[in-house]
Design a protein around this motif. Sequence first.
Motif, PDB file in Angstrom:
ATOM      1  N   GLY A   1       0.774  -1.236   0.000  1.00 49.80           N
ATOM      2  CA  GLY A   1       0.000   0.000   0.000  1.00 49.80           C
ATOM      3  C   GLY A   1       0.801   1.279   0.000  1.00 49.80           C
ATOM      4  O   GLY A   1       0.259   2.347   0.299  1.00 49.80           O
ATOM      5  N   VAL A   2       2.071   1.212  -0.328  1.00 50.17           N
ATOM      6  CA  VAL A   2       2.892   2.427  -0.343  1.00 50.17           C
ATOM      7  C   VAL A   2       2.317   3.447  -1.327  1.00 50.17           C
ATOM      8  O   VAL A   2       2.293   4.651  -1.046  1.00 50.17           O
ATOM      9  N   HIS A   3       1.781   2.968  -2.446  1.00 52.02           N
ATOM     10  CA  HIS A   3       1.188   3.869  -3.431  1.00 52.02           C
ATOM     11  C   HIS A   3      -0.029   4.592  -2.853  1.00 52.02           C
ATOM     12  O   HIS A   3      -0.284   5.754  -3.172  1.00 52.02           O
ATOM     13  N   VAL A   4      -0.769   3.935  -1.978  1.00 50.62           N
ATOM     14  CA  VAL A   4      -1.928   4.565  -1.337  1.00 50.62           C
ATOM     15  C   VAL A   4      -1.453   5.649  -0.380  1.00 50.62           C
ATOM     16  O   VAL A   4      -2.019   6.754  -0.360  1.00 50.62           O
ATOM     17  N   ALA A   5      -0.417   5.361   0.382  1.00 52.57           N
ATOM     18  CA  ALA A   5       0.131   6.349   1.313  1.00 52.57           C
ATOM     19  C   ALA A   5       0.646   7.579   0.566  1.00 52.57           C
ATOM     20  O   ALA A   5       0.420   8.716   0.998  1.00 52.57           O
ATOM     21  N   VAL A   6       1.303   7.360  -0.550  1.00 55.94           N
ATOM     22  CA  VAL A   6       1.799   8.478  -1.363  1.00 55.94           C
ATOM     23  C   VAL A   6       0.628   9.315  -1.863  1.00 55.94           C
ATOM     24  O   VAL A   6       0.655  10.550  -1.795  1.00 55.94           O
ATOM     25  N   TYR A   7      -0.424   8.646  -2.342  1.00 58.89           N
ATOM     26  CA  TYR A   7      -1.608   9.360  -2.825  1.00 58.89           C
ATOM     27  C   TYR A   7      -2.277  10.135  -1.681  1.00 58.89           C
ATOM     28  O   TYR A   7      -2.721  11.270  -1.873  1.00 58.89           O
ATOM     29  N   MET A   8      -2.330   9.529  -0.502  1.00 59.00           N
ATOM     30  CA  MET A   8      -2.909  10.233   0.658  1.00 59.00           C
ATOM     31  C   MET A   8      -2.150  11.522   0.940  1.00 59.00           C
ATOM     32  O   MET A   8      -2.754  12.587   1.118  1.00 59.00           O
ATOM     33  N   ARG A   9      -0.818  11.419   0.980  1.00 62.81           N
ATOM     34  CA  ARG A   9      -0.005  12.612   1.271  1.00 62.81           C
ATOM     35  C   ARG A   9      -0.179  13.684   0.195  1.00 62.81           C
ATOM     36  O   ARG A   9      -0.339  14.864   0.497  1.00 62.81           O
ATOM     37  N   THR A  10      -0.136  13.256  -1.051  1.00 65.19           N
ATOM     38  CA  THR A  10      -0.254  14.198  -2.172  1.00 65.19           C
ATOM     39  C   THR A  10      -1.606  14.890  -2.164  1.00 65.19           C
ATOM     40  O   THR A  10      -1.682  16.118  -2.285  1.00 65.19           O
ATOM     41  N   SER A  11      -2.677  14.125  -2.026  1.00 69.32           N
ATOM     42  CA  SER A  11      -4.007  14.732  -2.063  1.00 69.32           C
ATOM     43  C   SER A  11      -4.255  15.592  -0.830  1.00 69.32           C
ATOM     44  O   SER A  11      -4.956  16.602  -0.908  1.00 69.32           O
ATOM     45  N   MET A  12      -3.666  15.223   0.313  1.00 68.59           N
ATOM     46  CA  MET A  12      -3.833  16.032   1.516  1.00 68.59           C
ATOM     47  C   MET A  12      -3.185  17.403   1.326  1.00 68.59           C
ATOM     48  O   MET A  12      -3.723  18.414   1.766  1.00 68.59           O
ATOM     49  N   GLU A  13      -2.050  17.425   0.633  1.00 69.39           N
ATOM     50  CA  GLU A  13      -1.349  18.693   0.416  1.00 69.39           C
ATOM     51  C   GLU A  13      -1.970  19.509  -0.717  1.00 69.39           C
ATOM     52  O   GLU A  13      -2.072  20.723  -0.623  1.00 69.39           O
ATOM     53  N   ASP A  14      -2.371  18.830  -1.796  1.00 72.86           N
ATOM     54  CA  ASP A  14      -2.806  19.534  -2.994  1.00 72.86           C
ATOM     55  C   ASP A  14      -4.319  19.728  -3.103  1.00 72.86           C
ATOM     56  O   ASP A  14      -4.766  20.739  -3.635  1.00 72.86           O
ATOM     57  N   GLU A  15      -5.092  18.748  -2.630  1.00 70.85           N
ATOM     58  CA  GLU A  15      -6.539  18.796  -2.794  1.00 70.85           C
ATOM     59  C   GLU A  15      -7.206  18.264  -1.534  1.00 70.85           C
ATOM     60  O   GLU A  15      -7.646  17.119  -1.487  1.00 70.85           O
TER      61      GLU A  15
ATOM     62  N   GLY B   1      -8.730   7.349  12.362  1.00 71.83           N
ATOM     63  CA  GLY B   1      -7.425   7.874  12.769  1.00 71.83           C
ATOM     64  C   GLY B   1      -6.253   7.267  12.017  1.00 71.83           C
ATOM     65  O   GLY B   1      -5.121   7.316  12.496  1.00 71.83           O
ATOM     66  N   ILE B   2      -6.515   6.704  10.843  1.00 70.38           N
ATOM     67  CA  ILE B   2      -5.458   6.089  10.042  1.00 70.38           C
ATOM     68  C   ILE B   2      -4.804   7.165   9.189  1.00 70.38           C
ATOM     69  O   ILE B   2      -5.475   7.857   8.430  1.00 70.38           O
ATOM     70  N   LYS B   3      -3.502   7.285   9.328  1.00 73.10           N
ATOM     71  CA  LYS B   3      -2.738   8.281   8.569  1.00 73.10           C
ATOM     72  C   LYS B   3      -1.889   7.568   7.512  1.00 73.10           C
ATOM     73  O   LYS B   3      -1.746   6.351   7.531  1.00 73.10           O
ATOM     74  N   ALA B   4      -1.322   8.342   6.604  1.00 72.44           N
ATOM     75  CA  ALA B   4      -0.505   7.784   5.523  1.00 72.44           C
ATOM     76  C   ALA B   4       0.628   6.916   6.064  1.00 72.44           C
ATOM     77  O   ALA B   4       0.944   5.872   5.492  1.00 72.44           O
TER      78      ALA B   4
ATOM     79  N   ASP C   1       0.561   5.019   8.508  1.00 71.64           N
ATOM     80  CA  ASP C   1       0.024   3.779   9.068  1.00 71.64           C
ATOM     81  C   ASP C   1      -0.349   2.750   7.999  1.00 71.64           C
ATOM     82  O   ASP C   1      -0.610   1.592   8.330  1.00 71.64           O
ATOM     83  N   ILE C   2      -0.393   3.155   6.752  1.00 69.58           N
ATOM     84  CA  ILE C   2      -0.919   2.300   5.684  1.00 69.58           C
ATOM     85  C   ILE C   2      -0.119   1.011   5.508  1.00 69.58           C
ATOM     86  O   ILE C   2      -0.700  -0.075   5.438  1.00 69.58           O
ATOM     87  N   GLU C   3       1.185   1.096   5.440  1.00 73.91           N
ATOM     88  CA  GLU C   3       1.989  -0.104   5.197  1.00 73.91           C
ATOM     89  C   GLU C   3       1.777  -1.136   6.305  1.00 73.91           C
ATOM     90  O   GLU C   3       1.570  -2.324   6.031  1.00 73.91           O
ATOM     91  N   ALA C   4       1.782  -0.701   7.539  1.00 73.43           N
ATOM     92  CA  ALA C   4       1.554  -1.629   8.657  1.00 73.43           C
ATOM     93  C   ALA C   4       0.144  -2.207   8.604  1.00 73.43           C
ATOM     94  O   ALA C   4      -0.060  -3.396   8.872  1.00 73.43           O
ATOM     95  N   LEU C   5      -0.831  -1.380   8.243  1.00 74.03           N
ATOM     96  CA  LEU C   5      -2.209  -1.846   8.120  1.00 74.03           C
ATOM     97  C   LEU C   5      -2.326  -2.926   7.047  1.00 74.03           C
ATOM     98  O   LEU C   5      -2.934  -3.974   7.274  1.00 74.03           O
ATOM     99  N   TYR C   6      -1.737  -2.695   5.885  1.00 74.81           N
ATOM    100  CA  TYR C   6      -1.787  -3.679   4.799  1.00 74.81           C
ATOM    101  C   TYR C   6      -1.103  -4.979   5.215  1.00 74.81           C
ATOM    102  O   TYR C   6      -1.596  -6.065   4.929  1.00 74.81           O
ATOM    103  N   LYS C   7       0.028  -4.882   5.896  1.00 73.62           N
ATOM    104  CA  LYS C   7       0.735  -6.084   6.350  1.00 73.62           C
ATOM    105  C   LYS C   7      -0.114  -6.864   7.349  1.00 73.62           C
ATOM    106  O   LYS C   7      -0.159  -8.095   7.312  1.00 73.62           O
ATOM    107  N   LYS C   8      -0.797  -6.148   8.229  1.00 72.91           N
ATOM    108  CA  LYS C   8      -1.676  -6.794   9.201  1.00 72.91           C
ATOM    109  C   LYS C   8      -2.830  -7.506   8.492  1.00 72.91           C
ATOM    110  O   LYS C   8      -3.171  -8.635   8.839  1.00 72.91           O
ATOM    111  N   VAL C   9      -3.407  -6.849   7.505  1.00 79.90           N
ATOM    112  CA  VAL C   9      -4.501  -7.455   6.740  1.00 79.90           C
ATOM    113  C   VAL C   9      -4.021  -8.705   6.015  1.00 79.90           C
ATOM    114  O   VAL C   9      -4.680  -9.748   6.050  1.00 79.90           O
TER     115      VAL C   9
END
Length: 77
Positions: free
Chosen positions: A20-34, A49-52, A54-62
């Motif tokens: 999910g690294v790509h999701v975290a990157v998209y979260m950060r980008t959209s949070m800053e830009d849009e 309360g899930i932040k960018a 936290d995504i990698e750990a969340l995906y690994k847990k899933v």
Amino acid sequence: MRIEESEQLNPEVHHKYICGVHVAVYMRTSMEDELAKYQFHFSEYIKKGIKADDIEALYKKVHATIQVDLTIKESKK
């Protein structure tokens, strides 16, 4: 299907998508830009309360949870 030389499988790239690294990157980008788009797309993550970061750990847990019990379960929704 033949994989061209420029399309060779790259384990590092696959790992980033699987985790999910790509999701975290998209979260950060959209949070800053849009911000409105970020709030719309990630409203459930925001509520939980899930932040960018936290995504990698969340995906690994899933993934680990899926591997423990491969039976299909009905959704609670």
